[in-house]
Design a protein around this motif. Structure first.
Motif, short mmCIF file in Angstrom:
data_model
loop_
_atom_site.label_atom_id
_atom_site.label_comp_id
_atom_site.label_asym_id
_atom_site.label_seq_id
_atom_site.Cartn_x
_atom_site.Cartn_y
_atom_site.Cartn_z
N ALA A 18 0.83 -1.21 0.00
CA ALA A 18 0.00 0.00 0.00
C ALA A 18 0.86 1.25 0.00
O ALA A 18 0.56 2.22 -0.71
CB ALA A 18 -0.94 0.00 1.20
N ALA A 19 1.93 1.24 0.79
CA ALA A 19 2.82 2.40 0.84
C ALA A 19 3.41 2.67 -0.54
O ALA A 19 3.45 3.82 -1.01
CB ALA A 19 3.93 2.18 1.86
N ALA A 20 3.85 1.62 -1.21
CA ALA A 20 4.45 1.78 -2.54
C ALA A 20 3.43 2.26 -3.56
O ALA A 20 3.68 3.21 -4.31
CB ALA A 20 5.07 0.46 -2.98
N VAL A 21 2.27 1.62 -3.60
CA VAL A 21 1.23 1.99 -4.56
C VAL A 21 0.76 3.42 -4.32
O VAL A 21 0.61 4.21 -5.26
CB VAL A 21 0.03 1.02 -4.49
CG1 VAL A 21 -1.16 1.52 -5.30
CG2 VAL A 21 0.44 -0.36 -4.95
N PHE A 22 0.58 3.77 -3.07
CA PHE A 22 0.10 5.11 -2.73
C PHE A 22 1.12 6.17 -3.16
O PHE A 22 0.76 7.18 -3.76
CB PHE A 22 -0.19 5.22 -1.24
CG PHE A 22 -0.80 6.53 -0.86
CD1 PHE A 22 -2.14 6.78 -1.09
CD2 PHE A 22 -0.04 7.53 -0.29
CE1 PHE A 22 -2.72 8.00 -0.77
CE2 PHE A 22 -0.60 8.75 0.05
CZ PHE A 22 -1.94 8.98 -0.19
N GLU A 23 2.38 5.93 -2.85
CA GLU A 23 3.42 6.91 -3.21
C GLU A 23 3.56 7.05 -4.72
O GLU A 23 3.71 8.16 -5.23
CB GLU A 23 4.76 6.55 -2.56
CG GLU A 23 4.79 6.79 -1.07
CD GLU A 23 4.42 8.21 -0.65
OE1 GLU A 23 4.88 9.17 -1.27
OE2 GLU A 23 3.64 8.34 0.30
N LEU A 24 3.52 5.94 -5.44
CA LEU A 24 3.59 6.00 -6.90
C LEU A 24 2.40 6.76 -7.48
O LEU A 24 2.55 7.58 -8.39
CB LEU A 24 3.64 4.59 -7.51
CG LEU A 24 4.96 3.84 -7.36
CD1 LEU A 24 4.81 2.39 -7.78
CD2 LEU A 24 6.05 4.53 -8.16
N SER A 25 1.23 6.51 -6.93
CA SER A 25 0.03 7.21 -7.40
C SER A 25 0.09 8.69 -7.06
O SER A 25 -0.31 9.54 -7.86
CB SER A 25 -1.24 6.59 -6.79
OG SER A 25 -1.37 5.26 -7.24
N LYS A 26 0.60 9.00 -5.89
CA LYS A 26 0.70 10.39 -5.46
C LYS A 26 1.69 11.16 -6.33
O LYS A 26 1.42 12.29 -6.73
CB LYS A 26 1.11 10.44 -3.99
CG LYS A 26 0.99 11.79 -3.34
CD LYS A 26 1.27 11.67 -1.85
CE LYS A 26 1.28 13.04 -1.20
NZ LYS A 26 1.56 12.94 0.22
N GLU A 27 2.83 10.53 -6.63
CA GLU A 27 3.83 11.17 -7.49
C GLU A 27 3.27 11.44 -8.88
O GLU A 27 3.56 12.47 -9.48
CB GLU A 27 5.08 10.29 -7.62
CG GLU A 27 5.94 10.26 -6.39
CD GLU A 27 7.06 9.23 -6.49
OE1 GLU A 27 7.30 8.71 -7.60
OE2 GLU A 27 7.70 8.96 -5.45
N GLY A 28 2.47 10.50 -9.38
CA GLY A 28 1.89 10.65 -10.71
C GLY A 28 0.56 11.39 -10.71
O GLY A 28 -0.15 11.37 -11.71
N LYS A 29 0.24 12.02 -9.59
CA LYS A 29 -1.02 12.75 -9.43
C LYS A 29 -2.23 11.87 -9.80
O LYS A 29 -3.15 12.31 -10.47
CB LYS A 29 -1.00 14.03 -10.27
CG LYS A 29 0.21 14.91 -10.02
CD LYS A 29 -0.14 16.34 -9.85
CE LYS A 29 1.05 17.25 -9.71
NZ LYS A 29 2.00 16.96 -8.69
N GLY A 30 -2.17 10.63 -9.35
CA GLY A 30 -3.22 9.67 -9.68
C GLY A 30 -4.00 9.18 -8.48
O GLY A 30 -4.48 8.04 -8.49
N ILE A 31 -4.15 10.01 -7.46
CA ILE A 31 -4.90 9.58 -6.26
C ILE A 31 -6.36 9.31 -6.60
O ILE A 31 -6.95 8.34 -6.13
CB ILE A 31 -4.78 10.62 -5.12
CG1 ILE A 31 -3.32 10.75 -4.66
CG2 ILE A 31 -5.68 10.27 -3.94
CD1 ILE A 31 -2.75 9.54 -3.98
#
Length: 188
Positions: A18-31
């Motif tokens: 979850a930490a990895a997916v969330f950070e990747l999504s946050k970086e890509g502005k994909g929340i």
């Protein structure tokens, strides 16, 4: 044997993904896309026994799980980050933690948005106006926007049981009757 150990292992695995997916999504502005993915996967898990079997059953090989979950992810039009994560989880035989992963992602998204979820049990269904009033009252108490997750429980007789995080407010008649019964036992 410690029964809590497998649950804590699953939670730990889910938390790392979850930490990895969330950070990747946050970086890509994909929340927002991630939130849609989480909702879609939760619905799929709730609606499809075949999907639940695919992620939990040990009879499927890694390749079968990866192919199956990839086909589901494409059909659901999940984000690339989520598709890749599901494929990685399948190749590592970690799909069994998907429900915990979704709970963890839901919590991270809510925290990012400044929201909390209130688990509410009521004796009868609440109207939209009642839910809005409850949400605004809880917002004043917790200082965050509150999302109501309502369940009807007729055994409460009347009133509500509200749980937000580790805090619980029980105003149900069943609880009051139980307290009265306990008080009467102490007297007599």
């Amino acid at each position: 044997m410690d029964v809590s150990e497998p649950a804590s292992i699953s939670t730990g695995i889910a938390s790392r993904y979850a930490a990895a997916v969330f950070e990747l999504s946050k970086e890509g502005k994909g929340i927002a896309a991630l939130e849609g993915d989480v909702a879609a996967l939760e619905a799929a898990l709730a609606d499809s026994a075949d999907f639940r079997d695919l992620i939990q059953s040990p009879i499927y090989t890694r390749d079968q799980q990866r192919e199956g979950v990839s086909a589901v992810a494409r059909a659901m039009e999940l984000s690339e980050t989520m598709r890749n994560t599901l494929a990685l989880m399948a190749s590592k035989r970690r799909l069994f933690v998907l429900p915990a992963l979704l709970r963890e992602l839901r919590a991270r998204i809510a925290d990012e948005k400044g929201e909390v979820t209130a688990e509410v049990r009521a004796a009868k269904s609440l109207t939209k106006a009642q839910q809005d009033k409850l949400a605004s009252t809880l917002k004043a108490t917790f200082g965050k926007d509150v999302k109501i997750n309502l369940a009807v429980d007729e055994s409460l007789i009347g009133g509500l049981v509200v749980k937000v995080g580790s805090k619980m407010i029980d105003t149900s008649i069943a609880s009051k009757l139980s307290n009265l019964q306990n008080a009467m036992k102490e007297v007599g």
